[in-house]
Design an enzyme around this catalytic site. Structure first.
Site, PDB file in Angstrom:
ATOM      1  N   GLY A  11      -2.085  32.863 -16.314  1.00  0.00           N
ATOM      2  CA  GLY A  11      -2.229  32.162 -15.042  1.00  0.00           C
ATOM      3  C   GLY A  11      -0.942  31.677 -14.418  1.00  0.00           C
ATOM      4  NE  ARG A  64     -17.068  47.856 -14.928  1.00  0.00           N
ATOM      5  CZ  ARG A  64     -16.085  48.703 -15.123  1.00  0.00           C
ATOM      6  NH1 ARG A  64     -15.409  49.177 -14.102  1.00  0.00           N
ATOM      7  NH2 ARG A  64     -15.757  49.088 -16.327  1.00  0.00           N
ATOM      8  CG  ASN A 106      -4.556  43.155  -7.834  1.00  0.00           C
ATOM      9  OD1 ASN A 106      -4.660  42.256  -8.680  1.00  0.00           O
ATOM     10  ND2 ASN A 106      -4.074  44.355  -8.128  1.00  0.00           N
ATOM     11  CG  HIS A 108       0.179  46.600  -9.850  1.00  0.00           C
ATOM     12  ND1 HIS A 108      -0.585  46.704 -10.993  1.00  0.00           N
ATOM     13  CD2 HIS A 108       1.107  47.588  -9.921  1.00  0.00           C
ATOM     14  CE1 HIS A 108      -0.135  47.718 -11.725  1.00  0.00           C
ATOM     15  NE2 HIS A 108       0.886  48.274 -11.101  1.00  0.00           N
ATOM     16  CG  ASP A 144      -3.335  48.622 -10.084  1.00  0.00           C
ATOM     17  OD1 ASP A 144      -3.766  47.473  -9.912  1.00  0.00           O
ATOM     18  OD2 ASP A 144      -3.049  49.088 -11.211  1.00  0.00           O
ATOM     19  CD  GLU A 173       4.042  39.704 -11.077  1.00  0.00           C
ATOM     20  OE1 GLU A 173       2.876  39.277 -11.071  1.00  0.00           O
ATOM     21  OE2 GLU A 173       4.527  40.346 -12.028  1.00  0.00           O
TER      22      GLU A 173
HETATM   23  C1  GAR Z   1       1.078  39.615 -13.685  1.00  0.00           C
HETATM   24  O1  GAR Z   1       2.309  40.224 -13.989  1.00  0.00           O
HETATM   25  C2  GAR Z   1       0.275  40.463 -12.729  1.00  0.00           C
HETATM   26  O2  GAR Z   1       1.070  41.129 -11.773  1.00  0.00           O
HETATM   27  C3  GAR Z   1      -0.372  41.439 -13.671  1.00  0.00           C
HETATM   28  O3  GAR Z   1      -0.751  40.671 -14.772  1.00  0.00           O
HETATM   29  C4  GAR Z   1       0.171  39.585 -14.923  1.00  0.00           C
HETATM   30  C5  GAR Z   1      -0.626  38.303 -15.004  1.00  0.00           C
HETATM   31  O4  GAR Z   1       0.227  37.233 -15.307  1.00  0.00           O
HETATM   32  N1  GAR Z   1      -1.494  42.117 -13.057  1.00  0.00           N
HETATM   33  C6  GAR Z   1      -1.794  43.393 -13.271  1.00  0.00           C
HETATM   34  O5  GAR Z   1      -1.183  44.110 -14.037  1.00  0.00           O
HETATM   35  C7  GAR Z   1      -2.990  43.910 -12.478  1.00  0.00           C
HETATM   36  N2  GAR Z   1      -2.989  45.327 -12.433  1.00  0.00           N
HETATM   37  P1  GAR Z   1      -0.236  35.736 -15.023  1.00  0.00           P
HETATM   38  O6  GAR Z   1      -1.597  35.557 -15.697  1.00  0.00           O
HETATM   39  O7  GAR Z   1       0.822  34.887 -15.673  1.00  0.00           O
HETATM   40  O8  GAR Z   1      -0.312  35.535 -13.541  1.00  0.00           O
END
Ligand code: GAR
Length: 218
Positions: A11, A64, A106, A108, A144, A173
């Site tokens: 998170g 799902r 989202n 990525h 994605d 990010e």
């Molecule tokens: C982040 O790097 C996000 O971009 C990636 O998971 C991580 C979550 O980190 N998401 C993906 O790969 C989705 N395809 P966080 O829980 O610390 O935000």
């Protein structure tokens, strides 16, 4: 604009959104944080910030569509207008994505459409590309995929490991997710075909409100 943030773990992007929305001038607030896994760090972050949380366990649902019906019920029960996937590691069906079309985004950790899927930083290093980064995009049924709202670019430096590169990307990010939410909440990130047109604020003549570039010195 009321946000629903979907997580599966640490998170840290959720934290960036919590920090951004703490500013009363920010045009969005987090109405609920939902995790598909109990006891993850992201839920603790939300609780600490006084944000309502819910666990919607995919394993507790028969398939799902049933899982996603529960997600939508929880989101709509909290008045959510924009769903933010933040490290949410479940694939979503076309039915769910269509229900939330242009109201679900989202993040990525790559410069999409390159390096979709998992283990992006390992593959970036394998291919020897010189720039990578991260993308916030509207979600479409394919994984994605979808109109790009904001991208942030970082250099791949000599000696980088997946961990060092991932840390550099993660820092960006945390900058671009709040920026993208702001653009959407202000109605400035309009989907036109397969792309997003970002209305630039008066005075930002170069039209780069949705582009973040980190130079090699960081
Ligand atoms: C982040 O790097 C996000 O971009 C990636 O998971 C991580 C979550 O980190 N998401 C993906 O790969 C989705 N395809 P966080 O829980 O610390 O935000």
């Amino acid at each position: 604009m009321k946000l629903g943030v979907l997580i599966s773990g640490r998170g840290s992007n959720l934290q960036a959104l919590i920090d951004a929305t703490a500013d009363p001038a920010f045009p969005a607030e987090i109405a609920v944080v939902i995790s598909n896994i109990a006891d993850v760090q992201g839920l603790e972050r939300a609780a600490k910030a006084g944000i309502p949380t819910a666990v919607v366990d995919h394993k507790a649902h028969d398939g799902r569509p049933a899982f996603e019906t529960a997600l939508t019920a929880t989101l709509e029960g909290h008045g959510v207008r924009l769903v933010c996937l933040a490290g949410f590691m479940r694939l979503l069906t076309k039915g769910f994505v269509d229900h939330w079309r242009d109201r679900i985004i989202n993040i990525h950790p790559s410069l999409l459409p390159a390096f979709k899927g998992l283990n992006t930083h390992e593959r970036v290093l394998h291919y020897g590309v010189k720039f990578t980064g991260c993308t916030v995009h509207y979600v479409r049924a394919e994984m994605d995929d979808g109109p790009i709202i904001v991208q942030g670019a970082v250099p791949v430096l000599p000696g980088d490991t997946a961990d060092s590169l991932g840390a550099r990307v993660l820092g960006v990010e945390h900058r671009i997710y709040p920026l993208a939410v702001r653009l959407v909440a202000e109605g400035r990130a309009r989907v036109i075909g397969n792309a997003v047109n970002v209305d630039q604020p008066p005075g930002d003549g170069d039209g780069t409100a949705n582009i973040v570039v980190i130079n090699p010195a960081g």
